[in-house]
Design an enzyme around this catalytic site. Sequence first.
Site, short mmCIF file in Angstrom:
data_model
loop_
_atom_site.label_atom_id
_atom_site.label_comp_id
_atom_site.label_asym_id
_atom_site.label_seq_id
_atom_site.Cartn_x
_atom_site.Cartn_y
_atom_site.Cartn_z
N GLY A 86 10.07 62.65 53.94
CA GLY A 86 11.33 63.32 53.70
C GLY A 86 11.55 63.56 52.22
O GLY A 86 10.98 62.84 51.38
N HIS A 130 18.30 58.33 55.47
CA HIS A 130 17.83 58.17 54.09
C HIS A 130 18.03 59.46 53.29
O HIS A 130 18.56 59.44 52.18
CB HIS A 130 16.35 57.77 54.14
CG HIS A 130 15.69 57.59 52.81
ND1 HIS A 130 15.13 56.40 52.40
CD2 HIS A 130 15.49 58.45 51.78
CE1 HIS A 130 14.62 56.55 51.18
NE2 HIS A 130 14.81 57.79 50.79
N GLU A 131 17.61 60.59 53.88
CA GLU A 131 17.69 61.86 53.14
C GLU A 131 19.14 62.31 52.97
O GLU A 131 19.51 62.83 51.91
CB GLU A 131 16.86 62.94 53.84
CG GLU A 131 15.37 62.63 53.96
CD GLU A 131 14.72 62.15 52.66
OE1 GLU A 131 15.13 62.59 51.57
OE2 GLU A 131 13.82 61.30 52.74
N CYS A 144 10.88 55.08 49.02
CA CYS A 144 11.42 56.37 48.57
C CYS A 144 10.51 56.95 47.49
O CYS A 144 10.06 56.20 46.61
CB CYS A 144 12.83 56.16 48.02
SG CYS A 144 13.58 57.66 47.37
N LEU A 145 10.25 58.25 47.55
CA LEU A 145 9.40 58.89 46.54
C LEU A 145 10.01 58.78 45.14
O LEU A 145 9.30 58.84 44.15
CB LEU A 145 9.17 60.36 46.89
CG LEU A 145 8.38 60.63 48.18
CD1 LEU A 145 8.37 62.12 48.51
CD2 LEU A 145 6.96 60.09 48.07
N HIS A 193 20.81 60.61 50.15
CA HIS A 193 20.46 61.18 48.84
C HIS A 193 21.48 62.25 48.41
O HIS A 193 21.74 62.41 47.21
CB HIS A 193 19.08 61.84 48.89
CG HIS A 193 17.94 60.93 48.56
ND1 HIS A 193 17.82 60.28 47.35
CD2 HIS A 193 16.84 60.59 49.27
CE1 HIS A 193 16.70 59.57 47.33
NE2 HIS A 193 16.08 59.73 48.49
N GLN A 200 16.23 65.10 44.59
CA GLN A 200 14.97 64.48 44.15
C GLN A 200 14.10 65.46 43.36
O GLN A 200 13.15 65.04 42.70
CB GLN A 200 14.18 63.94 45.34
CG GLN A 200 14.85 62.77 46.02
CD GLN A 200 13.99 62.24 47.15
OE1 GLN A 200 14.04 62.76 48.25
NE2 GLN A 200 13.18 61.23 46.88
ZN ZN Z 1 14.37 58.85 49.09
#
Ligand code: ZN
Length: 159
Positions: free
Chosen positions: A46, A131-132, A89-90, A135, A51
């Site tokens: 995701g 999660h997304e 998380c990226l 963000h 991000q």
């Molecule tokens: Zn994330």
Amino acid sequence: MAILNIVKEGDEVLRKICRPVEAITPRILQLLDDMLETLHDANGVGLAAPQVGVLRRIALVEVVDGQLYELINPEIIEREGKQNELEGCLSVPEQWGITDRPMKVTVRAMNRNGETYTVTGTGLLARAFCHEIDHLDGVLFKDNAVHMLTPEEIKENIG
Ligand code: ZN
């Protein structure tokens, strides 16, 4: 298409509230395409617009290869059950934690054609949606993690 730079924790763009998308413009379509290429390049499940430094309510979720959800102005409209699983998380590299998430969520969002749809996900898909969407409100998974893995636990669990 282009691979975008993924911003990391500490960059204040990750802590802002994103603005809704008012209209699907060529720029938004380009962003969706670039975000997908970026997500694939990073081997993630995701990616949310903040991000990549864009404060718009847009996220992608692709838990199963080829099964992509483009989420524009997404909202969680139903939550059910509970799961405590490992999450990363990226934008928060090398860190993992156990989060407290619903087992099942239903999300209402718009697709790239401007059509509203709903999707229900369980397990990993439900976690990814939560999660997304977090963000988009400046929330990172570690904010609400019930436990962040220690370096020893990372060695055991992640390798
Ligand atoms: Zn994330």
